[in-house]
Write a protein that holds these residues in place. Structure first.
Motif, PDB file in Angstrom:
ATOM      1  N   ASN A   1      -1.166  -8.129  15.161  1.00  9.94           N
ATOM      2  CA  ASN A   1      -1.738  -6.962  14.510  1.00  9.94           C
ATOM      3  C   ASN A   1      -0.825  -6.452  13.407  1.00  9.94           C
ATOM      4  O   ASN A   1       0.372  -6.252  13.650  1.00  9.94           O
ATOM      5  N   GLY A   2      -1.357  -6.244  12.220  1.00 10.81           N
ATOM      6  CA  GLY A   2      -0.564  -5.610  11.161  1.00 10.81           C
ATOM      7  C   GLY A   2       0.391  -6.563  10.450  1.00 10.81           C
ATOM      8  O   GLY A   2       1.175  -6.133   9.608  1.00 10.81           O
ATOM      9  N   ALA A   3       0.322  -7.860  10.754  1.00 11.55           N
ATOM     10  CA  ALA A   3       1.251  -8.820  10.123  1.00 11.55           C
ATOM     11  C   ALA A   3       0.952  -8.998   8.637  1.00 11.55           C
ATOM     12  O   ALA A   3       1.819  -9.435   7.876  1.00 11.55           O
ATOM     13  N   GLY A   4      -0.277  -8.686   8.224  1.00 16.68           N
ATOM     14  CA  GLY A   4      -0.648  -8.820   6.808  1.00 16.68           C
ATOM     15  C   GLY A   4      -1.735  -9.862   6.567  1.00 16.68           C
ATOM     16  O   GLY A   4      -2.035 -10.186   5.415  1.00 16.68           O
ATOM     17  N   LYS A   5      -2.342 -10.347   7.623  1.00 14.21           N
ATOM     18  CA  LYS A   5      -3.326 -11.434   7.502  1.00 14.21           C
ATOM     19  C   LYS A   5      -4.531 -11.016   6.653  1.00 14.21           C
ATOM     20  O   LYS A   5      -4.940 -11.730   5.739  1.00 14.21           O
ATOM     21  N   SER A   6      -5.096  -9.844   6.982  1.00 17.06           N
ATOM     22  CA  SER A   6      -6.282  -9.401   6.225  1.00 17.06           C
ATOM     23  C   SER A   6      -5.913  -9.124   4.781  1.00 17.06           C
ATOM     24  O   SER A   6      -6.692  -9.402   3.860  1.00 17.06           O
ATOM     25  N   THR A   7      -4.717  -8.589   4.572  1.00 15.55           N
ATOM     26  CA  THR A   7      -4.275  -8.296   3.204  1.00 15.55           C
ATOM     27  C   THR A   7      -4.203  -9.583   2.387  1.00 15.55           C
ATOM     28  O   THR A   7      -4.577  -9.600   1.210  1.00 15.55           O
TER      29      THR A   7
ATOM     30  N   GLU B   1     -13.230  -9.106   8.306  1.00 19.41           N
ATOM     31  CA  GLU B   1     -13.004  -8.738   9.704  1.00 19.41           C
ATOM     32  C   GLU B   1     -14.065  -7.703  10.112  1.00 19.41           C
ATOM     33  O   GLU B   1     -14.428  -6.837   9.326  1.00 19.41           O
TER      34      GLU B   1
ATOM     35  N   GLN C   1      -5.992 -13.700  15.289  1.00 15.44           N
ATOM     36  CA  GLN C   1      -5.004 -13.332  16.304  1.00 15.44           C
ATOM     37  C   GLN C   1      -5.080 -14.310  17.478  1.00 15.44           C
ATOM     38  O   GLN C   1      -4.142 -14.447  18.238  1.00 15.44           O
TER      39      GLN C   1
ATOM     40  N   TYR D   1       0.899  -1.163   0.000  1.00 16.77           N
ATOM     41  CA  TYR D   1       0.000   0.000   0.000  1.00 16.77           C
ATOM     42  C   TYR D   1       0.935   1.209   0.000  1.00 16.77           C
ATOM     43  O   TYR D   1       1.503   1.539   1.041  1.00 16.77           O
TER      44      TYR D   1
ATOM     45  N   GLU E   1     -10.725 -13.240  11.352  1.00 16.31           N
ATOM     46  CA  GLU E   1     -10.877 -12.995  12.788  1.00 16.31           C
ATOM     47  C   GLU E   1     -12.309 -13.168  13.300  1.00 16.31           C
ATOM     48  O   GLU E   1     -12.879 -12.247  13.882  1.00 16.31           O
TER      49      GLU E   1
HETATM   50  P1  ATP Z   1      -5.073  -6.709  11.865  1.00 19.79           P
HETATM   51  O1  ATP Z   1      -5.320  -7.956  12.590  1.00 19.79           O
HETATM   52  O2  ATP Z   1      -4.714  -5.557  12.745  1.00 19.79           O
HETATM   53  O3  ATP Z   1      -6.107  -6.369  10.825  1.00 19.79           O
HETATM   54  P2  ATP Z   1      -3.467  -7.851   9.793  1.00 19.79           P
HETATM   55  O4  ATP Z   1      -2.463  -8.900  10.128  1.00 19.79           O
HETATM   56  O5  ATP Z   1      -4.746  -8.282   9.207  1.00 19.79           O
HETATM   57  O6  ATP Z   1      -3.714  -6.955  11.058  1.00 19.79           O
HETATM   58  P3  ATP Z   1      -3.269  -6.047   7.568  1.00 19.79           P
HETATM   59  O7  ATP Z   1      -4.568  -5.385   7.926  1.00 19.79           O
HETATM   60  O8  ATP Z   1      -3.230  -6.913   6.394  1.00 19.79           O
HETATM   61  O9  ATP Z   1      -2.717  -6.853   8.823  1.00 19.79           O
HETATM   62  O10 ATP Z   1      -2.169  -4.897   7.422  1.00 19.79           O
HETATM   63  C1  ATP Z   1      -0.815  -5.148   7.003  1.00 19.79           C
HETATM   64  C2  ATP Z   1      -0.072  -3.815   6.892  1.00 19.79           C
HETATM   65  O11 ATP Z   1      -0.615  -3.035   5.830  1.00 19.79           O
HETATM   66  C3  ATP Z   1      -0.164  -2.943   8.141  1.00 19.79           C
HETATM   67  O12 ATP Z   1       1.053  -2.262   8.287  1.00 19.79           O
HETATM   68  C4  ATP Z   1      -1.289  -1.974   7.811  1.00 19.79           C
HETATM   69  O13 ATP Z   1      -1.130  -0.763   8.518  1.00 19.79           O
HETATM   70  C5  ATP Z   1      -1.098  -1.797   6.318  1.00 19.79           C
HETATM   71  N1  ATP Z   1      -2.374  -1.519   5.627  1.00 19.79           N
HETATM   72  C6  ATP Z   1      -3.473  -2.296   5.609  1.00 19.79           C
HETATM   73  N2  ATP Z   1      -4.433  -1.761   4.845  1.00 19.79           N
HETATM   74  C7  ATP Z   1      -3.944  -0.603   4.358  1.00 19.79           C
HETATM   75  C8  ATP Z   1      -4.463   0.415   3.491  1.00 19.79           C
HETATM   76  N3  ATP Z   1      -5.670   0.320   2.955  1.00 19.79           N
HETATM   77  N4  ATP Z   1      -3.645   1.481   3.234  1.00 19.79           N
HETATM   78  C9  ATP Z   1      -2.398   1.571   3.754  1.00 19.79           C
HETATM   79  N5  ATP Z   1      -1.855   0.636   4.561  1.00 19.79           N
HETATM   80  C10 ATP Z   1      -2.615  -0.430   4.861  1.00 19.79           C
END
Ligand code: ATP
Length: 232
Positions: free
Chosen positions: A36-42, A82, A190, A11, A158
């Motif tokens: 948190n923020g590991a990239g799972k949702s991505t 999520e 998580q 991103y 989640e």
């Molecule tokens: P969580 O459990 O907090 O959702 P996650 O493991 O699902 O965490 P992601 O949501 O995939 O993690 O986020 C991975 C990284 O990408 C993080 O650093 C987040 O801040 C960043 N990120 C996620 N979505 C965006 C976006 N739309 N724009 C910019 N950065 C993003």
């Protein structure tokens, strides 16, 4: 069934995924755990076509993914996001009908009855607005709405978030029933203890990379996982 190879997603300057490869076999529950923020949702958002990767590929049933999210759903990949994201101003029945948009008539009615069988609370409340449901009930609605699209694989982001332990147990029992009905599950959590307890295979995602993988019970016993994700 699902094969993700060398996937990278950014991103802007934030590298959310860096060369991620995972595989999900038909009929399994596969978990992705990470902080948190590991990239799972991505990862889930990329598999369901909501985010475009910089590099790498996703194959489903031996074919590359279609480009458009609605075509991806039609292939059988269904994402339960999520935070549930139910439509609070629609009734429970109408939320379910949104999930069943690909189907009509008797087929649609049968799917609705199947969901009411699996989630009796949703039938009891079918004419109520979704916004009046508790967190656990909204999670059930979000899963049921996903099932209305007849997934071959269900991506769950989640499902235990913010729920009391007793409700989390109910949701996990339902996830098992869904798997037993023949639907493959890719579960992001998580809550490592629950996710590793239920799965056939798991991956640990850290800072956008897979650091560890193995059978759920194997990772539950691993020192690295115990220290980082299970409170020692
Ligand atoms: P969580 O459990 O907090 O959702 P996650 O493991 O699902 O965490 P992601 O949501 O995939 O993690 O986020 C991975 C990284 O990408 C993080 O650093 C987040 O801040 C960043 N990120 C996620 N979505 C965006 C976006 N739309 N724009 C910019 N950065 C993003």
């Amino acid at each position: 069934m699902l094969k993700v190879t060398d996937l990278s997603v950014s991103y802007g300057h934030v590298e959310a995924l860096r060369g991620v490869s995972i595989q999900v076999e038909q009929g399994q529950i596969v978990s992705i755990i990470g902080a948190n923020g590991a990239g799972k949702s991505t990862l889930l958002r990329t598999i369901s076509g909501l985010v475009k990767p910089l590099n790498g590929r996703v194959e489903f049933l031996g074919e590359p993914l279609p480009k458009k999210p609605n075509k991806i759903v039609a292939k059988g990949i269904v994402h339960v996001p999520e935070g549930r994201k139910t439509f609070s101003g629609l009734t429970i029945r109408d939320n379910l009908l949104v999930g069943g948009y690909l189907f009509k008539g008797k087929e649609l009615e049968k799917d609705l009855q199947d969901q009411y069988k699996l989630f009796p609370i949703l039938e009891e409340r079918k004419n109520q607005y979704a916004g009046t449901l508790s967190g656990g009930e909204q999670q059930m609605l979000a899963v049921a709405r996903g099932l209305m699209s007849r997934p071959k694989i269900l991506l769950l982001d989640e499902p235990s978030m913010g729920l009391a332990p007793i409700i989390v147990n109910q949701i996990y029992d339902l996830i098992r029933q869904i798997r037993d009905s023949g639907i493959t599950v890719l579960l992001v959590e998580q809550n490592a203890r629950k996710a590793l307890g239920i799965c056939d295979y798991a991956y640990v995602l850290e800072n956008g990379k897979i650091n560890l993988s193995g059978a759920g019970d194997e990772l539950l016993r691993s020192d690295a996982v115990r220290k980082a994700y299970l409170g020692g």
